[in-house]
Design a protein around this motif. Structure first.
Motif, mmCIF file in Angstrom:
data_model
loop_
_atom_site.group_PDB
_atom_site.id
_atom_site.type_symbol
_atom_site.label_atom_id
_atom_site.label_comp_id
_atom_site.label_asym_id
_atom_site.label_seq_id
_atom_site.Cartn_x
_atom_site.Cartn_y
_atom_site.Cartn_z
ATOM 1 N N TRP A 1 -2.457 -4.113 8.638
ATOM 2 C CA TRP A 1 -3.754 -4.190 6.865
ATOM 3 C C TRP A 1 -3.800 -4.481 5.944
ATOM 4 O O TRP A 1 -4.567 -5.458 5.273
ATOM 5 N N PRO B 1 -10.481 8.669 3.293
ATOM 6 C CA PRO B 1 -10.082 8.461 4.732
ATOM 7 C C PRO B 1 -10.137 6.991 5.519
ATOM 8 O O PRO B 1 -11.402 6.798 6.184
ATOM 9 N N THR B 2 -9.306 7.007 6.588
ATOM 10 C CA THR B 2 -9.308 6.085 7.137
ATOM 11 C C THR B 2 -10.003 5.506 8.758
ATOM 12 O O THR B 2 -9.742 6.770 8.891
ATOM 13 N N GLY B 3 -10.837 5.056 8.539
ATOM 14 C CA GLY B 3 -11.572 4.797 10.549
ATOM 15 C C GLY B 3 -11.904 6.125 10.552
ATOM 16 O O GLY B 3 -12.516 6.140 11.396
ATOM 17 N N SER C 1 0.846 -1.128 -0.438
ATOM 18 C CA SER C 1 -0.507 0.104 0.459
ATOM 19 C C SER C 1 1.224 0.618 -0.006
ATOM 20 O O SER C 1 1.684 1.163 1.178
ATOM 21 N N TYR D 1 -6.701 -7.040 5.127
ATOM 22 C CA TYR D 1 -7.837 -6.698 4.109
ATOM 23 C C TYR D 1 -7.710 -7.383 2.710
ATOM 24 O O TYR D 1 -8.641 -8.483 2.462
ATOM 25 N N ASP E 1 -0.044 3.778 0.814
ATOM 26 C CA ASP E 1 -0.195 4.622 2.083
ATOM 27 C C ASP E 1 0.251 4.171 3.188
ATOM 28 O O ASP E 1 0.080 5.099 4.242
ATOM 29 N N ILE E 2 0.523 3.708 3.902
ATOM 30 C CA ILE E 2 1.781 2.840 4.427
ATOM 31 C C ILE E 2 2.923 2.762 4.888
ATOM 32 O O ILE E 2 3.147 1.794 3.798
ATOM 33 N N SER F 1 -5.283 4.746 -1.540
ATOM 34 C CA SER F 1 -6.748 5.054 -1.629
ATOM 35 C C SER F 1 -6.948 6.229 -1.263
ATOM 36 O O SER F 1 -6.285 6.736 -0.590
ATOM 37 N N LEU G 1 -11.013 -1.575 0.500
ATOM 38 C CA LEU G 1 -9.578 -2.551 -0.514
ATOM 39 C C LEU G 1 -10.342 -3.694 -0.531
ATOM 40 O O LEU G 1 -9.383 -3.907 -1.217
ATOM 41 N N GLY H 1 -15.615 5.910 9.096
ATOM 42 C CA GLY H 1 -17.285 5.150 8.991
ATOM 43 C C GLY H 1 -17.139 5.046 7.905
ATOM 44 O O GLY H 1 -18.419 5.598 6.870
ATOM 45 N N LEU H 2 -16.937 5.689 6.743
ATOM 46 C CA LEU H 2 -17.256 5.633 5.126
ATOM 47 C C LEU H 2 -15.944 4.368 4.582
ATOM 48 O O LEU H 2 -16.714 4.066 3.334
ATOM 49 N N SER H 3 -15.640 3.505 5.363
ATOM 50 C CA SER H 3 -15.626 2.453 4.965
ATOM 51 C C SER H 3 -14.039 2.279 3.595
ATOM 52 O O SER H 3 -14.573 1.554 2.332
ATOM 53 N N SER H 4 -12.903 2.169 4.846
ATOM 54 C CA SER H 4 -11.622 1.892 3.780
ATOM 55 C C SER H 4 -11.485 0.910 3.213
ATOM 56 O O SER H 4 -11.482 0.231 2.431
ATOM 57 N N SER H 5 -12.051 0.321 4.779
ATOM 58 C CA SER H 5 -11.690 -1.108 4.921
ATOM 59 C C SER H 5 -12.112 -2.154 3.387
ATOM 60 O O SER H 5 -12.177 -3.296 2.745
#
Ligand code: ADP
Ligand code: MG
Length: 388
Positions: free
Chosen positions: A94, A125-127, A64, A97, A66-67, A122, A136, A129-133
């Motif tokens: 991460w 926004p993570t965490g 990723s 996922y 982003d990580i 991505s 992925l 509540g907009l379902s970044s998970s």
């Protein structure tokens, strides 16, 4: 963001293709998904984008942008739900996922044993509540579905993605997030029946109506949230069992008073009232959108917030402040959205009022000493797709 170029730099050869899958925001119908009820999410313009190449040697490489973590290298035939979670939820966590999706595909008997190289980035926004998970997971599932020519329909990919999150990552989420990411379409909200996964695209053209739906990401996540979801879930199951139905979906709104009269536990009564009334609110919103009366959904959203705050009790000070401030400064309606205890709220406004309502919310947060929230318009966007 040139994800394909990053893939080439990272792995030393070009990807077979590039796929994207969006995050989502839920318009109405909260905690109803695991009660086999109704939800109504829409896809955000924010997406997870994955460049992917098929392999033949059974190796799965994951990275990723982003990580700050090196490429995770795994073997498809060795994936088990303990592969990554056993290493803890640290920097490498991460990768559970996308790896979970490969595991879930393999476990369902789909031929993905050759493996893949995946690099993703991505803008969800993570965490929040907009379902970044889910973004992925779904981007991974769609890419592999195409590259391995599995021919799986989108609802099935969503179920595979949900299974990855439930059984591999270990998060007991419902199927809404993955269905939204996989099946949403531009300019629509997705009416999803979580019992049979049937869907209907409901036109939700805010711009044509001179409206905006603002997402207010409070940037907070309260600890309480983790156990509370399981507790609400267990409470809903207990309520259903007491009422003699398999899921609370089976309690009709007209029967709610008599159902509540049969419940002696005050807490279970509140949970049941929320679920049954929120299923009803989904139906109300659909009826209004079907006749083009978009403004009239505002009060229904605000009622939904009161139910989440007072009956399910999953709101928090920050979310309540967004809703009360927005409504007091000219919004048509507002509610928290997602799992609660932080995350995001949505605010329906007349387009010309968007700026002043946003300003009022920012001021109220500053006065309360809260971190400044991030506010952006939710434009109903496309679901997962191949982009290159
Ligand atoms: P939400 O789905 O509401 O954003 P979750 O806690 O369900 O929150 O999922 C967030 C997790 O998903 C992150 O902690 C991380 O493990 C993973 N994740 C999301 N986006 C990325 C990304 N761009 N790169 C790597 N991991 C990501
Ligand atoms: Mg998530």
């Amino acid at each position: 963001m040139d994800v394909a170029g990053q893939f080439t730099e990272l792995y030393g050869y070009a990807p077979d293709g590039v796929w994207s899958a969006p995050g989502r925001v839920n318009l109405i119908g909260e905690y109803t998904d695991f009660n086999e009820g109704f939800v109504m999410p829409l896809a955000l313009p924010h997406t997870a984008v994955a460049a992917v190449a098929r392999r033949t040697d059974g190796v799965l490489r994951l990275h990723s942008a982003d990580i700050d973590a090196p490429v995770a290298e795994l073997r498809v035939d060795e994936l088990t739900p303990l592969t990554l979670t056993a290493r803890g939820a640290g920097q490498g966590g991460w990768a559970a996922y996308p790896a979970g999706v490969v595991w879930a595909l393999r476990d369902a008997g789909h031929a993905v044993s050759g493996g893949a190289d995946i690099h993703l980035a991505s803008t969800v926004p993570t965490g929040a509540g907009l379902s970044s998970s889910a973004a992925l997971e779904v981007v991974t599932a769609l890419a592999l579905n195409d590259l391995y020519e599995l021919g799986l329909p989108r609802p099935e990919l969503a179920v595979i993605a949900q299974r990855a999150e439930n059984a591999f990552v270990g998060v007991p989420c419902g199927v809404m997030d993955q269905m939204a990411s996989a099946c949403a379409t531009t300019g629509h909200a997705l009416h999803l029946d979580c019992r049979d996964l049937s869907i209907r695209q409901i036109p939700f053209d805010l711009a044509a109506q001179g409206l905006q739906l603002l997402v207010v990401d409070t940037r907070v996540k309260h600890e309480l949230g983790d156990g509370a979801y399981a507790e609400r879930r267990a409470g809903c199951e207990e309520g259903a069992a007491t009422l003699g139905v398999s899921h609370l979906r089976d309690v009709a709104y007209a029967e709610l008073p008599s159902a509540l009269a049969r419940l002696t536990d005050e807490k279970i009564r509140r949970y049941v009232r929320h679920i049954v009334s929120d299923d009803h609110r989904v139906e109300q919103v659909i009826a209004l959108l079907d006749v083009g009366d978009v403004r009239a959904i505002g009060p229904v959203l605000t009622e939904g917030h009161a139910s989440l705050r007072d009956d399910l009790r999953i709101s928090c000070e920050e979310l309540d402040l967004v809703v009360s401030t927005a409504n007091a400064s000219g919004a048509i309606g507002a509610r928290m959205t997602g799992g609660g205890f932080g995350g995001s709220a949505i605010v329906l406004v007349e387009e010309p009022d968007a700026e002043s309502v946003t300003k009022s919310v920012l001021e109220a947060f500053a006065t309360a000493g809260f971190t400044a929230p991030r506010v952006f318009p939710a434009v109903p966007s496309a679901g997962a797709r191949r982009v290159a």
